[in-house]
Design a protein around this motif. Sequence first.
Motif, PDB file in Angstrom:
ATOM      1  N   VAL A   6       0.857  -1.181   0.000  1.00 29.60           N
ATOM      2  CA  VAL A   6       0.000   0.000   0.000  1.00 29.60           C
ATOM      3  C   VAL A   6       0.894   1.233   0.000  1.00 29.60           C
ATOM      4  O   VAL A   6       1.928   1.252   0.664  1.00 29.60           O
ATOM      5  N   SER A   7       0.499   2.251  -0.735  1.00 28.73           N
ATOM      6  CA  SER A   7       1.215   3.521  -0.702  1.00 28.73           C
ATOM      7  C   SER A   7       0.204   4.657  -0.752  1.00 28.73           C
ATOM      8  O   SER A   7      -0.888   4.518  -1.281  1.00 28.73           O
ATOM      9  N   CYS A   8       0.596   5.782  -0.159  1.00 25.88           N
ATOM     10  CA  CYS A   8      -0.262   6.966  -0.170  1.00 25.88           C
ATOM     11  C   CYS A   8       0.085   7.785  -1.408  1.00 25.88           C
ATOM     12  O   CYS A   8       1.254   8.065  -1.675  1.00 25.88           O
ATOM     13  N   GLN A   9      -0.918   8.185  -2.156  1.00 30.81           N
ATOM     14  CA  GLN A   9      -0.695   8.970  -3.366  1.00 30.81           C
ATOM     15  C   GLN A   9      -0.359  10.419  -3.049  1.00 30.81           C
ATOM     16  O   GLN A   9       0.184  11.118  -3.888  1.00 30.81           O
ATOM     17  N   ASP A  10      -0.661  10.873  -1.830  1.00 30.08           N
ATOM     18  CA  ASP A  10      -0.426  12.273  -1.469  1.00 30.08           C
ATOM     19  C   ASP A  10       0.924  12.494  -0.784  1.00 30.08           C
ATOM     20  O   ASP A  10       1.679  13.373  -1.172  1.00 30.08           O
ATOM     21  N   CYS A  11       1.254  11.691   0.229  1.00 26.91           N
ATOM     22  CA  CYS A  11       2.499  11.915   0.985  1.00 26.91           C
ATOM     23  C   CYS A  11       3.586  10.883   0.679  1.00 26.91           C
ATOM     24  O   CYS A  11       4.673  10.944   1.245  1.00 26.91           O
ATOM     25  N   SER A  12       3.297   9.923  -0.195  1.00 26.82           N
ATOM     26  CA  SER A  12       4.255   8.896  -0.635  1.00 26.82           C
ATOM     27  C   SER A  12       4.680   7.924   0.456  1.00 26.82           C
ATOM     28  O   SER A  12       5.671   7.222   0.308  1.00 26.82           O
ATOM     29  N   ARG A  13       3.976   7.866   1.553  1.00 26.58           N
ATOM     30  CA  ARG A  13       4.263   6.882   2.608  1.00 26.58           C
ATOM     31  C   ARG A  13       3.928   5.499   2.073  1.00 26.58           C
ATOM     32  O   ARG A  13       2.982   5.341   1.301  1.00 26.58           O
ATOM     33  N   ILE A  27      -9.508   1.501   7.615  1.00 26.72           N
ATOM     34  CA  ILE A  27      -9.499   2.962   7.787  1.00 26.72           C
ATOM     35  C   ILE A  27      -9.959   3.655   6.514  1.00 26.72           C
ATOM     36  O   ILE A  27     -10.741   4.589   6.545  1.00 26.72           O
ATOM     37  N   GLY A  28      -9.417   3.206   5.373  1.00 31.50           N
ATOM     38  CA  GLY A  28      -9.843   3.743   4.090  1.00 31.50           C
ATOM     39  C   GLY A  28      -9.081   4.962   3.605  1.00 31.50           C
ATOM     40  O   GLY A  28      -9.350   5.471   2.521  1.00 31.50           O
ATOM     41  N   HIS A  29      -8.117   5.455   4.375  1.00 29.83           N
ATOM     42  CA  HIS A  29      -7.309   6.597   3.957  1.00 29.83           C
ATOM     43  C   HIS A  29      -5.971   6.552   4.683  1.00 29.83           C
ATOM     44  O   HIS A  29      -5.786   5.767   5.613  1.00 29.83           O
ATOM     45  N   CYS A  30      -5.051   7.394   4.284  1.00 27.11           N
ATOM     46  CA  CYS A  30      -3.721   7.436   4.901  1.00 27.11           C
ATOM     47  C   CYS A  30      -3.842   7.972   6.330  1.00 27.11           C
ATOM     48  O   CYS A  30      -4.430   9.031   6.550  1.00 27.11           O
ATOM     49  N   ARG A  32      -1.532   9.202   8.067  1.00 27.01           N
ATOM     50  CA  ARG A  32      -0.609  10.316   8.232  1.00 27.01           C
ATOM     51  C   ARG A  32      -1.205  11.624   7.705  1.00 27.01           C
ATOM     52  O   ARG A  32      -1.145  12.654   8.364  1.00 27.01           O
ATOM     53  N   CYS A  33      -1.762  11.589   6.478  1.00 22.19           N
ATOM     54  CA  CYS A  33      -2.223  12.836   5.853  1.00 22.19           C
ATOM     55  C   CYS A  33      -3.674  12.784   5.375  1.00 22.19           C
ATOM     56  O   CYS A  33      -4.148  13.731   4.748  1.00 22.19           O
ATOM     57  N   SER A  34      -4.359  11.674   5.629  1.00 28.44           N
ATOM     58  CA  SER A  34      -5.741  11.452   5.171  1.00 28.44           C
ATOM     59  C   SER A  34      -5.850  11.394   3.651  1.00 28.44           C
ATOM     60  O   SER A  34      -6.916  11.617   3.096  1.00 28.44           O
ATOM     61  N   GLY A  35      -4.738  11.082   2.982  1.00 29.10           N
ATOM     62  CA  GLY A  35      -4.715  11.006   1.523  1.00 29.10           C
ATOM     63  C   GLY A  35      -5.296   9.706   0.987  1.00 29.10           C
ATOM     64  O   GLY A  35      -5.713   8.814   1.730  1.00 29.10           O
ATOM     65  N   THR A  36      -5.267   9.596  -0.330  1.00 26.68           N
ATOM     66  CA  THR A  36      -5.795   8.439  -1.039  1.00 26.68           C
ATOM     67  C   THR A  36      -4.745   7.332  -1.079  1.00 26.68           C
ATOM     68  O   THR A  36      -3.578   7.576  -1.351  1.00 26.68           O
ATOM     69  N   LEU A  37      -5.177   6.100  -0.812  1.00 25.56           N
ATOM     70  CA  LEU A  37      -4.272   4.960  -0.809  1.00 25.56           C
ATOM     71  C   LEU A  37      -4.294   4.247  -2.154  1.00 25.56           C
ATOM     72  O   LEU A  37      -5.342   4.128  -2.782  1.00 25.56           O
ATOM     73  N   ALA A  38      -3.117   3.778  -2.575  1.00 19.68           N
ATOM     74  CA  ALA A  38      -2.988   2.978  -3.798  1.00 19.68           C
ATOM     75  C   ALA A  38      -2.567   1.580  -3.379  1.00 19.68           C
ATOM     76  O   ALA A  38      -1.616   1.412  -2.610  1.00 19.68           O
ATOM     77  N   TRP A  39      -3.260   0.565  -3.870  1.00 20.20           N
ATOM     78  CA  TRP A  39      -3.028  -0.819  -3.483  1.00 20.20           C
ATOM     79  C   TRP A  39      -2.274  -1.559  -4.569  1.00 20.20           C
ATOM     80  O   TRP A  39      -2.585  -1.427  -5.743  1.00 20.20           O
ATOM     81  N   ALA A  40      -1.297  -2.368  -4.181  1.00 23.14           N
ATOM     82  CA  ALA A  40      -0.613  -3.253  -5.121  1.00 23.14           C
ATOM     83  C   ALA A  40      -1.576  -4.374  -5.491  1.00 23.14           C
ATOM     84  O   ALA A  40      -2.499  -4.684  -4.734  1.00 23.14           O
ATOM     85  N   GLU A  41      -1.368  -4.994  -6.627  1.00 24.39           N
ATOM     86  CA  GLU A  41      -2.260  -6.060  -7.071  1.00 24.39           C
ATOM     87  C   GLU A  41      -2.299  -7.229  -6.106  1.00 24.39           C
ATOM     88  O   GLU A  41      -3.333  -7.823  -5.871  1.00 24.39           O
ATOM     89  N   ASP A  42      -1.151  -7.569  -5.491  1.00 24.38           N
ATOM     90  CA  ASP A  42      -1.117  -8.710  -4.577  1.00 24.38           C
ATOM     91  C   ASP A  42      -1.622  -8.374  -3.182  1.00 24.38           C
ATOM     92  O   ASP A  42      -1.679  -9.219  -2.317  1.00 24.38           O
ATOM     93  N   ALA A  43      -2.013  -7.117  -2.937  1.00 28.11           N
ATOM     94  CA  ALA A  43      -2.564  -6.732  -1.638  1.00 28.11           C
ATOM     95  C   ALA A  43      -4.071  -6.908  -1.594  1.00 28.11           C
ATOM     96  O   ALA A  43      -4.695  -6.661  -0.571  1.00 28.11           O
ATOM     97  N   GLY A  44      -4.659  -7.348  -2.681  1.00 29.37           N
ATOM     98  CA  GLY A  44      -6.113  -7.478  -2.762  1.00 29.37           C
ATOM     99  C   GLY A  44      -6.692  -8.412  -1.723  1.00 29.37           C
ATOM    100  O   GLY A  44      -7.769  -8.187  -1.210  1.00 29.37           O
TER     101      GLY A  44
END
Length: 70
Positions: A6-13, A27-30, A32-44
């Motif tokens: 998982v990575s945050c699209q806003d703060c790059s965490r 949680i549904g968001h980062c 740290r910054c409440s940003g949008t999360l990006a999921w890797a394919e194998d994290a499904g």
Amino acid sequence: MDAPLVSCQDCSRTWHSRTMADGLRTIGHCPRCSGTLAWAEDAGDAAVVATPAGAAADVAPHLVLGLPRR
């Protein structure tokens, strides 16, 4: 190092743990910054390793974290 689950699209965490991925899904968001999360394919299908049945029942809730530091 492995690619993050998982990575945050806003703060790059980034997070690499399947347990954290499952928590972030809840949680549904980062956190740290409440940003949008990006999921890797194998994290499904990230799944938390289950605690054996009855293991938590053997310890009183106030003793789970152990003795406080002084």
